[in-house]
Design a protein around this motif. Sequence first.
Motif, short mmCIF file in Angstrom:
data_model
loop_
_atom_site.label_atom_id
_atom_site.label_comp_id
_atom_site.label_asym_id
_atom_site.label_seq_id
_atom_site.Cartn_x
_atom_site.Cartn_y
_atom_site.Cartn_z
N ARG A 141 36.59 40.49 30.57
CA ARG A 141 36.52 39.14 31.13
C ARG A 141 35.77 38.19 30.20
NH1 ARG A 141 36.61 39.27 37.33
NH2 ARG A 141 37.39 41.38 37.41
N MET A 199 42.74 49.97 38.61
CA MET A 199 42.22 48.95 39.53
C MET A 199 41.79 47.69 38.78
SD MET A 199 41.19 49.43 42.99
CE MET A 199 39.39 49.30 43.09
N SER A 200 40.97 47.89 37.74
CA SER A 200 40.49 46.73 36.99
C SER A 200 41.65 46.04 36.29
CB SER A 200 39.48 47.15 35.92
OG SER A 200 38.65 48.14 36.38
N ASP A 223 44.84 45.89 37.24
CA ASP A 223 45.61 45.09 38.19
C ASP A 223 44.90 43.79 38.54
OD1 ASP A 223 47.51 47.00 38.14
OD2 ASP A 223 47.08 47.86 40.12
N ARG A 224 43.59 43.90 38.76
CA ARG A 224 42.84 42.69 39.11
C ARG A 224 42.85 41.68 37.99
NH1 ARG A 224 37.07 43.78 41.34
NH2 ARG A 224 36.93 41.58 40.80
N LEU A 225 42.69 42.19 36.75
CA LEU A 225 42.67 41.27 35.61
C LEU A 225 44.05 40.66 35.38
CD1 LEU A 225 40.17 43.07 33.28
CD2 LEU A 225 40.01 40.72 34.06
N ASN A 226 45.10 41.42 35.67
CA ASN A 226 46.46 40.87 35.58
C ASN A 226 46.60 39.66 36.50
OD1 ASN A 226 48.46 43.88 35.04
ND2 ASN A 226 47.19 42.67 33.69
N GLU A 227 46.12 39.83 37.74
CA GLU A 227 46.21 38.72 38.69
C GLU A 227 45.40 37.52 38.19
OE1 GLU A 227 45.06 40.77 42.32
OE2 GLU A 227 46.56 42.26 41.75
N GLU A 228 44.24 37.84 37.61
CA GLU A 228 43.39 36.77 37.13
C GLU A 228 44.03 36.01 35.97
OE1 GLU A 228 38.89 37.15 36.37
OE2 GLU A 228 39.43 38.44 38.05
N THR A 281 51.51 37.82 43.45
CA THR A 281 50.26 38.41 43.96
C THR A 281 50.41 39.92 44.01
OG1 THR A 281 51.05 38.22 46.21
CG2 THR A 281 49.73 36.40 45.40
N SER A 282 49.33 40.58 44.40
CA SER A 282 49.32 42.04 44.35
C SER A 282 50.42 42.67 45.23
CB SER A 282 47.96 42.58 44.76
OG SER A 282 47.62 42.07 46.03
#
Lengths: 263, 257
Positions: free
Chosen positions: B145, B171-172, B174-179, B231-232
Amino acid sequence: MKQRAITVLNAIAVFAALVLLWQIILWVFRVPSYMLPSPWAVARAVPARFPSLLNSLAITAEESAGGLAASIVVGVLVALFFAQSRWVRKMLYPYTLLLQTVPIIAIAPLILMWVGAGIPAVTLIAFIISLAPIIANTTQGLISVDENLVHLFLMHNASRAQLLFKLRLPNAVPDLFVGIRIASGIAVIGAITGELFAGSSRVGEGGLGYSILYASSQLQTDYLFALVLAATVLGFSFLFLVMFLEWYFLHRWHESARAPEAE
Amino acid sequence: MNANASAPEIEIASVTKQYGSGRAVLESIGLVVAKQEFVSLIGPSGCGKSTILKLIAGLAAPTSGTIRVDGMTPQNARETISFVFQDATLLPWRTVQQNVGLGLELEHVASDRREKEIAGLLDLVGLKHVAKSYPRELSGGMKMRVSIARALATNPRLMLLDEPFAALDEMSRDRLNEEILRLRAEQNWTAVFVTHSVSEAVFLSDRIVVLAPNPGRIHAEFRVDLPAPRTSTLRNSPEFDAIVARVSHTMRETLRQ
């Protein structure tokens, strides 16, 4: 905290055992005191000769510190020059090895001839002997920068000066400290060895090495031991000071930096 | 900014790259990326996908062919490009905020403006609470990040991302992809994203370019017409799975040749 207390207790126990062994050897073999004084005699020699002991210590400390400081300044400058190109390194690096391999005792008479006996000559010897590790380690730190970090800087059109001061130099600081740590020990050894050859006989100018020579010629073996003790204390103080500075500057970001007592 | 509105963001024409006299790493690559497009390059190891990014960034020169970024040579376009590396490549002796400000600092942006920018970015990537921490104190995801925030600090029009999340847990990642998608929606940059992961490519991209190895060349292209905002929940949809299956199938083809 408890771990540390145990470490300290261990050190004290080992020290006590060694002193006891020393005393036992004296009793069993009946060694004459001019060959090996008792621990008690050495302990007495320290306060008895304290002013001259302290004076010798101060002179050797001055010479070693001077030599070390000079080799840090010169060593970093040479390393900066070496870091400029592989070609320069290939051509000149062998000469730094020369610095390390020429026995200082062999060139001490030459230095004596050029500079004359005294503090400057001994400082020069301490400088020469402690220079190589600073050059070698700092150069290594300056050139072993992650390629992607260089790319990152290039992407921002970084100047040569920015690359040096914001990337290469900070990257070399841990290596510089490794160099200083090695150099601090040999600067003290260099100063004491230097004094054996080039120490001054003028009143109040004899460092530890010179005084050791003098004490042995006078068979003042208890004082000689006290001087050796002082030399050890000096070497340790240097090392601890460097390790403290290393910890102070690096502990927040560098993994290898540990608190002095941890080593 | 005098962005040439009609010109594509990137134009790569018949580019070949060869190191020394060895085998070509890339052969006759032609690729056009439109402004504000998100393109992923995907393919097996040795297909030269990272090399393409380096060429676009001007960190390497093509053996033949031309590359234009916003109508300019890559070197001249550098001010508008940001590069995100596979490792976070942070300066370990700098705090998070000092790392984020690195690009601005190198480009001589005044410190008061720099501080304002940094504060805004740290807020954007959710790292305000670690502004004064050093990289060694952060997790892999947090470091990444910081790396992204640093890339965004210079206000790029083109982001080049070289497998930025490869070393992270799912997990991280996927979250960073969304971000990443959220940040792009806010800032409208163009992106070229190199990855090994098909689902990551499908989730992020407008278009996926599949490369084949030995020598590296373009094998196939896919348009990903999934609606925004992604979104996810999209990852569990049949449409998503269908595209992933098609791209994966094509990926396997490149290996069988």
